[in-house]
Every structure is written in structure tokens, then in C-alpha cells.
Design a protein around this motif. Sequence first.
Motif, PDB file in Angstrom:
ATOM      1  N   SER A  40      67.798  90.882 -80.067  1.00  0.00           N
ATOM      2  CA  SER A  40      68.286  91.479 -80.612  1.00  0.00           C
ATOM      3  C   SER A  40      68.258  92.370 -80.968  1.00  0.00           C
ATOM      4  O   SER A  40      68.847  93.024 -80.657  1.00  0.00           O
ATOM      5  N   THR A  41      69.071  92.580 -82.458  1.00  0.00           N
ATOM      6  CA  THR A  41      69.688  93.315 -81.839  1.00  0.00           C
ATOM      7  C   THR A  41      69.878  94.299 -83.442  1.00  0.00           C
ATOM      8  O   THR A  41      69.263  93.784 -85.039  1.00  0.00           O
ATOM      9  N   ILE A  42      69.975  95.003 -83.763  1.00  0.00           N
ATOM     10  CA  ILE A  42      69.584  96.257 -85.469  1.00  0.00           C
ATOM     11  C   ILE A  42      71.011  96.300 -85.640  1.00  0.00           C
ATOM     12  O   ILE A  42      72.136  97.250 -85.101  1.00  0.00           O
ATOM     13  N   VAL A  43      71.690  96.086 -86.853  1.00  0.00           N
ATOM     14  CA  VAL A  43      72.133  96.194 -87.652  1.00  0.00           C
ATOM     15  C   VAL A  43      72.028  97.684 -88.845  1.00  0.00           C
ATOM     16  O   VAL A  43      70.971  97.834 -89.626  1.00  0.00           O
ATOM     17  N   LEU A  44      73.021  98.732 -88.503  1.00  0.00           N
ATOM     18  CA  LEU A  44      72.098  99.867 -89.722  1.00  0.00           C
ATOM     19  C   LEU A  44      74.226  99.871 -90.664  1.00  0.00           C
ATOM     20  O   LEU A  44      74.747 100.367 -90.085  1.00  0.00           O
ATOM     21  N   ALA A  45      73.706  99.462 -92.640  1.00  0.00           N
ATOM     22  CA  ALA A  45      74.957  99.869 -92.878  1.00  0.00           C
ATOM     23  C   ALA A  45      74.851 100.934 -93.950  1.00  0.00           C
ATOM     24  O   ALA A  45      73.639 100.817 -94.757  1.00  0.00           O
ATOM     25  N   ILE A  46      75.464 101.146 -93.972  1.00  0.00           N
ATOM     26  CA  ILE A  46      75.554 102.588 -95.502  1.00  0.00           C
ATOM     27  C   ILE A  46      76.854 102.470 -96.022  1.00  0.00           C
ATOM     28  O   ILE A  46      78.020 102.119 -96.032  1.00  0.00           O
TER      29      ILE A  46
ATOM     30  N   SER B 182      83.168 104.302 -98.778  1.00  0.00           N
ATOM     31  CA  SER B 182      83.337 104.363 -97.183  1.00  0.00           C
ATOM     32  C   SER B 182      82.389 103.544 -96.898  1.00  0.00           C
ATOM     33  O   SER B 182      81.300 103.445 -97.600  1.00  0.00           O
ATOM     34  N   SER B 183      82.294 102.609 -95.452  1.00  0.00           N
ATOM     35  CA  SER B 183      81.569 101.711 -94.930  1.00  0.00           C
ATOM     36  C   SER B 183      80.651 102.601 -93.776  1.00  0.00           C
ATOM     37  O   SER B 183      82.111 102.430 -92.723  1.00  0.00           O
ATOM     38  N   LEU B 184      80.381 102.231 -93.083  1.00  0.00           N
ATOM     39  CA  LEU B 184      79.688 102.898 -91.963  1.00  0.00           C
ATOM     40  C   LEU B 184      78.382 101.762 -91.608  1.00  0.00           C
ATOM     41  O   LEU B 184      77.817 101.295 -92.199  1.00  0.00           O
ATOM     42  N   ARG B 185      78.848 101.511 -89.669  1.00  0.00           N
ATOM     43  CA  ARG B 185      77.994 100.123 -89.325  1.00  0.00           C
ATOM     44  C   ARG B 185      77.492 100.511 -87.583  1.00  0.00           C
ATOM     45  O   ARG B 185      78.769 100.885 -86.806  1.00  0.00           O
ATOM     46  N   VAL B 186      76.028 100.151 -87.632  1.00  0.00           N
ATOM     47  CA  VAL B 186      76.015 100.424 -86.391  1.00  0.00           C
ATOM     48  C   VAL B 186      75.331  99.690 -86.167  1.00  0.00           C
ATOM     49  O   VAL B 186      74.093  98.999 -86.532  1.00  0.00           O
ATOM     50  N   ILE B 187      75.302  98.906 -84.385  1.00  0.00           N
ATOM     51  CA  ILE B 187      74.567  97.809 -84.385  1.00  0.00           C
ATOM     52  C   ILE B 187      74.685  97.952 -82.706  1.00  0.00           C
ATOM     53  O   ILE B 187      75.151  98.728 -82.197  1.00  0.00           O
ATOM     54  N   VAL B 188      73.207  97.718 -82.929  1.00  0.00           N
ATOM     55  CA  VAL B 188      72.250  98.488 -81.744  1.00  0.00           C
ATOM     56  C   VAL B 188      71.737  97.126 -80.718  1.00  0.00           C
ATOM     57  O   VAL B 188      70.709  96.637 -81.653  1.00  0.00           O
ATOM     58  N   PRO B 189      71.628  96.877 -79.353  1.00  0.00           N
ATOM     59  CA  PRO B 189      71.229  96.119 -78.990  1.00  0.00           C
ATOM     60  C   PRO B 189      70.081  96.638 -78.570  1.00  0.00           C
ATOM     61  O   PRO B 189      69.692  97.488 -78.072  1.00  0.00           O
ATOM     62  N   VAL B 190      68.884  95.913 -79.010  1.00  0.00           N
ATOM     63  CA  VAL B 190      67.462  96.216 -78.528  1.00  0.00           C
ATOM     64  C   VAL B 190      67.554  96.387 -77.223  1.00  0.00           C
ATOM     65  O   VAL B 190      66.853  97.377 -76.800  1.00  0.00           O
ATOM     66  N   ALA B 191      67.286  95.393 -76.722  1.00  0.00           N
ATOM     67  CA  ALA B 191      67.609  95.631 -74.816  1.00  0.00           C
ATOM     68  C   ALA B 191      68.428  96.970 -74.645  1.00  0.00           C
ATOM     69  O   ALA B 191      68.212  97.217 -73.746  1.00  0.00           O
TER      70      ALA B 191
END
Length: 475
Positions: free
Chosen positions: A401-407, A454-463
Motif C-alpha cells: 500500500s502507498t500513502i499519497v499526499l497532494a497539496i 503550485s503542486s506538492l506530491r508525496v508518495i510513501v510506501p507503507v512498508a
Amino acid sequence: MWNWSGSDLKLRLTLRVAIVSTLCFAVISGYFLIEADRSVRGRIAAVADVAAKTLELQQSKIQWLNNARSEFPDLDSVAASVMTPGLCLAFRSNSGEISQRFCGGAQTDTAAPPLAFAALYRRLFDPGREAVQQVVSRGNAIGEAVAWIDPAVPTAEAWHDAGRLMAVFMIALPLLCALVYAALARALRPTRQIRDGLERIAAGDLAARLPPFDLAELSAIGDVFNQLAERLAAALSDRNALTQKLILVQDEERRHLARELHDEFGQSLAAIRALAASARQTAAADCPPLLAECDGIARTATDMMETLRGALFRLRPPDVDELGLAASLEGLVAGWNGRARGQPRFEITISGSFERLAASVSANLYRIVQEALTNAAKHAGATRVMLRLEMREPPPGGGDSTIVLAIDDDGQPGDPDPKGDPQLRSGLGLLGMRERVAALGGRLSFETGQPSGSSLRVIVPVAASREAAQVERAA
């Protein structure tokens, strides 16, 4: 003119081989033409020498026999033995008169050369030049034996020989270029691996390594590449560790400052409010005109308390581990909307469950959002900020699973920093965000729109974030 920039190395080297081969062919052809002309010159000179000696013998025989009726000169015997197509043989007296001359017929089986080649060959070699040998009798020159060749004959022979060489060259050159190109393609095949390794390094994969190669030069490049990758990985690891320590120090300083403000400044404001309330009671009984001043002091203290409460909330937010990431972010957005009073407008959308995230992961994500919202509200002048947090389930084929954060915001981007990213001036800014995301094993991207936004994207794998949390707790 040939443009060498960006051309294929194999093609470039093959073209150079072709050019060098052409030059070598031109030199070899010139050498053969010179040797052929020298051979013809030597043959003509030998004919003239034989003719002169024959005529001298004839003159000596006439004088010995005292036979004035004998024919002189007589070149029949010489002409019969040495005559070739295009060759001419003659006797020229001292007065310049030609007494006898023999010439062989021209060849008919040789194609006539082009006029340009004929003119060039005659200019370079002068094939019609005479070979002269004096005829001497009793110590006096009585004439000259002269031999020469028709210029058309050596010119045609030279063109015939050059044509055969040209045919061989036109067959050999493409084969040579094809063999050279194939050999270079095989020898330079490892350069694709080197390029792939460099692309992996550029993409952030510091585990990329090159295998040993057969060529010593490429093997040396591979060794240097592997050493550079190892040193770069060590340097980035040290930098990340240092940045993590700086982030921890910053968080600790924030907590310390929050405690100091709460304990000292907060108590002082509470005391001012209490004194203002006491002074109001006294003023109500003894000096009513002071009621307004007492109320003003109380309102000012109350406003300062609200400001202090907001500062404490930013310095030391509520315990994310207890409230959860989703609730903490909703409270953060609600606080910004309450303080901004509609300008700018903050919106948040959360999908998925974040209850099982480690405390350090939730804290880092919270700090990233806090930093981004602060920059959008205070430095970019945004009027609308959209925050989306999503927990994406693993794909059907397997994975994590991945956590996706977008601002996203509609503010004005800041001045670009030397790396090309807009500089976020709050705290450690974008560098702090990147390090927090790197510590979680994720990826961060930041893009600015034209002319604004502006766009900020953060993708973090849960593992990966779990492993980072375990390493952080172990440290």
C-alpha cells in the motif's frame, strides 16, 4: 559541413576509417602511377641506349670496311626486337634532321580515358618526353638516338590500372566499413550498461553497480563508477543522518519553546487577565471612568492568549499518536480556516484508513503538511489550498500500500533556489520536507504553475515507512 555533435560514436569512427582508407588508396594509387611512369622511362631510356650502341657499331663497321655505300643509319634490327605499341625510335643528326624513324601502332583494345584524367596525367607525368642517347664515332658525336612513346598509350594504361584499383576499392571499402562498424558495435556494447547505470544513479538508485568488462578501458571506467556510487551512497547516507538529527533538534527546540511559552508567557497573560478583572471590580466601585481601560486590558490579554494558543498549536501540535493522522490534519486545517476567516480557504479530503501508521510516520507527514500550508498561506499568498490524503491499496498483482499526499494552491511561487525548486522560507522548507520524505522511503515532487499556483506530491510506501520507523526507534 558534417555536424559531429550528437552523432553515433560507431558511425563517427567508421567514417574516419573510411576517410583514412580513401587517403591510403589515393597514396597507393599515386605510388603505382609513379612507379609505372618510372618503369616506362627506364624502358625508353634502355631502348635509346641500345639504339645508340647499335648505330655506333654500324658506324665502326663502315669505317673498318671502308664501305661508303653501306646504309646508315639502319634501325631495322633494333626496331624489330624492341618495338611495342606506341613506341617510336629515330636517329637525329647534329643538324636536327630525322634520318630514320619507326613507330609502333597504338593499342585498340584499351578504352580511351576521360579528358580530365588525360589532361591531369599529362600535366603530372609528361608521358611524351623523349629519351636521348648520343651516337659517338671516333670521339665525335655524329647524332642522337631518340626514343619516345605516344602519350595516349601510357595515359590509357594508367587509366586502365586506376580503374581496376577503383573497382577493388569500391568493393573493399563498404566491406571494411561494415566490418569496422560491427566490431565497434560489439566492442562498445558495454557502454549501454554504463549509460543505464548512470541513468539509475541520476534517478536516485545508488545501489546501481557495473559488472567487469572485457576491455581494460571500459573496465577501468566501471571500477571508477562503482567507487563513485559507493562514495555517493555513503555521502548521502551521512547527509540524511545529519539532516534527520537537525530535524529532531528542530522538533525538540519547538517542544522546548512551546513549554517555555506556555509556562512563562501563558501564566503572565493569565495573571494580567486576573489583575485586569480585579482592577475592574475596584474601578466599578471607586472609579467608573477606568472601566473602559480595564476592559481593554482584558481584551488585549485575551487576544494575546488566542495568538499564543495558535503559536503553541503550531510549535507543538496535539499528540498525533493519540488523535491519529487524519484527525490531526483535520484539526490543523480547521485551525487555519478559523484564523484566516475565509481567506485563504483550506479544504481537506481524506480517503482510506491511517490508524495503523507508526507514530513517527504520522508525525513526519503532519510536519510536511504543516510546512506546506504555512508556506501557501504566509509566503505564496494563496486564496485556496486543497489538501488530499489517500491510502492506496496494493495492486491486484501484489505489492505494498502507498500513502499519497497532494497539496495544491493558487499562490505565487517563491524565488527559485540554485537547484531550480522554489524556496520555501518556513523552517527547513523544501529541504526539510525532502529529508522527511526520504526518511520514510518515499518520493517528493514540487511543481509551479504558469503564471501561478503550485503542486506538492508525496508518495510513501507503507512498508518502507514502517522500516524507517523501526530504524528510527532503534537509533
